[in-house]
Write a protein that holds these residues in place. Structure first.
Motif, PDB file in Angstrom:
ATOM      1  N   SER A 255       0.891  -1.155   0.000  1.00  0.00           N
ATOM      2  CA  SER A 255       0.000   0.000   0.000  1.00  0.00           C
ATOM      3  C   SER A 255       0.933   1.209   0.000  1.00  0.00           C
ATOM      4  CB  SER A 255      -0.942  -0.015   1.210  1.00  0.00           C
ATOM      5  OG  SER A 255      -0.223  -0.015   2.433  1.00  0.00           O
ATOM      6  N   ASP A 256       0.419   2.385  -0.281  1.00  0.00           N
ATOM      7  CA  ASP A 256       1.271   3.572  -0.410  1.00  0.00           C
ATOM      8  C   ASP A 256       0.454   4.790   0.021  1.00  0.00           C
ATOM      9  OD1 ASP A 256       3.173   5.432  -1.099  1.00  0.00           O
ATOM     10  OD2 ASP A 256       3.249   4.935  -3.233  1.00  0.00           O
ATOM     11  N   LEU A 257       0.761   5.277   1.213  1.00  0.00           N
ATOM     12  CA  LEU A 257      -0.031   6.362   1.812  1.00  0.00           C
ATOM     13  C   LEU A 257       0.850   7.571   2.098  1.00  0.00           C
ATOM     14  CD1 LEU A 257      -2.783   7.041   3.646  1.00  0.00           C
ATOM     15  CD2 LEU A 257      -1.155   6.715   5.500  1.00  0.00           C
ATOM     16  N   SER A 340       0.659  10.077 -10.193  1.00  0.00           N
ATOM     17  CA  SER A 340       0.190   8.703 -10.006  1.00  0.00           C
ATOM     18  C   SER A 340       1.194   7.682 -10.513  1.00  0.00           C
ATOM     19  CB  SER A 340      -1.122   8.483 -10.766  1.00  0.00           C
ATOM     20  OG  SER A 340      -2.171   9.228 -10.187  1.00  0.00           O
ATOM     21  N   HIS A 341       1.132   6.484  -9.934  1.00  0.00           N
ATOM     22  CA  HIS A 341       1.857   5.325 -10.481  1.00  0.00           C
ATOM     23  C   HIS A 341       1.036   4.078 -10.196  1.00  0.00           C
ATOM     24  CE1 HIS A 341       3.216   4.315  -6.352  1.00  0.00           C
ATOM     25  NE2 HIS A 341       3.512   5.590  -6.213  1.00  0.00           N
ATOM     26  N   HIS A 342       1.237   3.052 -10.996  1.00  0.00           N
ATOM     27  CA  HIS A 342       0.617   1.755 -10.708  1.00  0.00           C
ATOM     28  C   HIS A 342       1.151   1.245  -9.371  1.00  0.00           C
ATOM     29  CE1 HIS A 342      -1.231   0.493 -14.582  1.00  0.00           C
ATOM     30  NE2 HIS A 342      -0.278   1.204 -15.162  1.00  0.00           N
ATOM     31  N   PHE A 363      -4.017   2.647  -9.006  1.00  0.00           N
ATOM     32  CA  PHE A 363      -3.085   3.769  -9.069  1.00  0.00           C
ATOM     33  C   PHE A 363      -3.035   4.508  -7.734  1.00  0.00           C
ATOM     34  CE2 PHE A 363      -3.984   3.466 -13.659  1.00  0.00           C
ATOM     35  CZ  PHE A 363      -2.696   3.631 -14.179  1.00  0.00           C
ATOM     36  N   THR A 364      -1.901   5.100  -7.455  1.00  0.00           N
ATOM     37  CA  THR A 364      -1.854   6.089  -6.379  1.00  0.00           C
ATOM     38  C   THR A 364      -2.318   7.425  -6.964  1.00  0.00           C
ATOM     39  OG1 THR A 364       0.397   6.813  -6.888  1.00  0.00           O
ATOM     40  CG2 THR A 364       0.172   4.987  -5.331  1.00  0.00           C
ATOM     41  N   VAL A 365      -2.752   8.318  -6.075  1.00  0.00           N
ATOM     42  CA  VAL A 365      -2.990   9.720  -6.464  1.00  0.00           C
ATOM     43  C   VAL A 365      -2.289  10.545  -5.403  1.00  0.00           C
ATOM     44  CG1 VAL A 365      -4.708  11.426  -7.147  1.00  0.00           C
ATOM     45  CG2 VAL A 365      -5.307   9.005  -7.153  1.00  0.00           C
ATOM     46  N   GLU A 366      -1.256  11.303  -5.795  1.00  0.00           N
ATOM     47  CA  GLU A 366      -0.400  11.898  -4.777  1.00  0.00           C
ATOM     48  C   GLU A 366       0.160  13.275  -5.132  1.00  0.00           C
ATOM     49  OE1 GLU A 366       3.447   9.879  -4.381  1.00  0.00           O
ATOM     50  OE2 GLU A 366       2.679   8.294  -5.673  1.00  0.00           O
ATOM     51  N   PRO A 367      -0.722  14.265  -5.271  1.00  0.00           N
ATOM     52  CA  PRO A 367      -0.207  15.614  -5.506  1.00  0.00           C
ATOM     53  C   PRO A 367       0.438  16.182  -4.245  1.00  0.00           C
ATOM     54  CG  PRO A 367      -2.567  15.693  -5.162  1.00  0.00           C
ATOM     55  CD  PRO A 367      -2.189  14.234  -5.142  1.00  0.00           C
ATOM     56  N   LEU A 380      -0.490  14.505  -0.194  1.00  0.00           N
ATOM     57  CA  LEU A 380      -1.570  13.612   0.226  1.00  0.00           C
ATOM     58  C   LEU A 380      -1.646  12.504  -0.801  1.00  0.00           C
ATOM     59  CD1 LEU A 380      -4.177  16.360   1.167  1.00  0.00           C
ATOM     60  CD2 LEU A 380      -2.817  14.972   2.748  1.00  0.00           C
ATOM     61  N   GLU A 381      -1.734  11.258  -0.335  1.00  0.00           N
ATOM     62  CA  GLU A 381      -1.665  10.124  -1.263  1.00  0.00           C
ATOM     63  C   GLU A 381      -2.598   9.002  -0.837  1.00  0.00           C
ATOM     64  OE1 GLU A 381       2.208   8.174  -1.381  1.00  0.00           O
ATOM     65  OE2 GLU A 381       1.722   7.251  -3.310  1.00  0.00           O
ATOM     66  N   ASP A 382      -3.455   8.587  -1.761  1.00  0.00           N
ATOM     67  CA  ASP A 382      -4.323   7.427  -1.571  1.00  0.00           C
ATOM     68  C   ASP A 382      -4.104   6.454  -2.723  1.00  0.00           C
ATOM     69  OD1 ASP A 382      -5.560   8.261   0.760  1.00  0.00           O
ATOM     70  OD2 ASP A 382      -7.332   9.075  -0.234  1.00  0.00           O
TER      71      ASP A 382
END
Ligand code: GLY
Ligand code: MN
Ligand code: MN
Length: 412
Positions: A255-257, A340-342, A363-367, A380-382
């Protein structure tokens, strides 16, 4: 196997166990491809696929290290032939020492050998891996065979997650959530970044995670502006924010938070304004992750969203945007990484990037907005799953992100 050429063999090797020095080694991490294809999480295992093998039992073979009582006493049980069949579903299991003989025999029936080269877009491998050594030896011994690449097939199939994989990724996210919630009651002025790391590891491991999915970034104040800050050795100061890019693995899935919180439990007005700008970009970007979206176009749109927020915050003015270099747009001064990345078995996972997005890609979303002059960096990343229809499904939907909820939990 359906995508392989006629009369072809594909071979997948395990990772090496990497030495430190003396007799110590780095804990084993299986190569994600052989793990994905076979479930075998043991060193020196080889998977061989040969769909057109004359003898049906040689269409799928798993080679495993021969185990014995001595090994069982020192290292614990290794895969027996029965256990190897149980984890992989493959009926033909041979000991590793038989590989050369069996492989030579099968190669006489085959025209093509599929090699599993690493074509990940960010790969930078200097080590000669077990796979590399196999490829070199094979090319010498079988110079008349044609070669083909397994990697594009794996990138494609691994990029689209099976329901079982999504379940494991949800588990990883749930463990990450427990870690983050634990921290909201722990972080206060004076606490050291490594103390936070220890709290997280404790929570992850007690929930049957092996630990962090990637090296944790726990960055207070200006450390947040070092994108790959890994020291985690400073004290968190009153009035600063704390950026934490930290997440658990589960069953080899990542996971990637990322969350950014105020050290003292209350955002200042300025911190809140920048935070909410990042959050709006994240929410709008997420909506674009639907089947058909092109990765490069998506990143351009994210840049536009960010540009408009930076104008609103007074960090850019109209002239900056009008005069910007299209190769390095003005917003990159404050947001210099991708959105984003896979994600999957690797944190920066395999997956098609040049063809339209498909359902069940994750995908992550991390601006982020990074302002060294103001001693703050916010990201912030989900992690989200693309759906056939509608907005993506957020695997981190339960992890607090709104300013009010963060403040409430930190002051409970
Ligand atoms: N934690 C690594 C990344 O966010 O890409
Ligand atoms: Mn991250
Ligand atoms: Mn990430």
């Amino acid at each position: 196997m359906n995508r392989m050429r006629p009369k072809s063999i594909a071979v997948f090797n395990s990772n090496d166990i990497y030495p430190i020095s003396a007799d110590s080694v780095v804990p084993f991490e299986q190569h994600r491809d052989i793990f994905y294809l076979s479930g075998a999480d043991q060193e020196e295992t080889i998977l061989l696929l040969f769909p057109d093998a004359m003898d049906k039992k040689h269409r799928e073979i798993l080679f495993v290290r021969e185990t014995n009582e001595h090994i069982a006493i020192w290292e614990g049980e290794k895969l027996t032939k029965e256990k190897a069949t149980e984890v992989s579903g493959i009926r033909t299991i041979y000991w590793l020492k038989e590989f050369d003989k069996v492989f030579f025999d099968l190669m006489t029936e085959a025209d093509t050998i599929y090699f599993n080269t690493n074509e990940h877009y960010r790969q930078a491998v200097e080590t000669r891996t077990r796979e590399d050594r196999f490829i070199l030896a094979c090319q010498q011994k079988f110079p008349a065979h044609q070669v083909a690449k397994s990697n594009p097939i794996l990138q494609e199939i691994r990029g689209i997650k099976e329901p079982e994989e999504l379940e494991l990724m949800q588990m990883a996210c749930n463990i990450t959530e427990k870690g983050f919630r634990r921290l909201l009651g722990f972080v206060k002025p004076g606490v050291y970044e490594y103390e936070i790391e220890a709290e997280l590891l404790h929570e992850f491991v007690r929930n049957r995670s092996k630990g962090f999915a990637y090296p944790p970034i726990i960055a207070s104040g200006n450390n947040a502006n070092v994108l790959h800050y890994l020291e985690n050795n400073k004290a968190c100061m009153d009035g600063d924010m704390l950026l934490m890019d930290v997440a658990a693995e589960y069953a080899n899935y990542s996971s990637d938070l990322t969350r950014t919180i105020p050290v003292n439990g209350r955002f200042t007005k300025r911190q809140k304004d920048v935070y909410n700008a990042v959050l709006r970009v994240k929410n709008e970007a997420t909506k674009m992750l639907v089947p058909g979206t092109l990765w490069a176009e998506y990143h351009k749109e994210c840049g536009k969203l960010m540009t408009s927020e930076l104008l609103g915050l007074g960090l850019l003015d109209k002239a900056d945007v009008q005069n910007e270099n299209p190769e390095w747009p003005a917003y990159k001064k404050y947001f210099m990484h991708g959105t984003s990345h896979h994600i999957g078995l690797n944190t920066h996972d395999y997956g098609a990037l040049k063809t339209p997005m498909k359902a069940n890609m994750v995908f992550t979303v991390e601006p982020g907005i990074y302002i060294p002059d103001e001693k703050m960096g916010i990201r912030l990343e989900d992690d989200v799953v693309i759906q056939e229809k509608g907005e993506p499904f957020n695997l981190m939907r339960n992890i607090p992100i709104e300013v009010e909820e963060i403040e409430e939990l930190m002051n409970a």
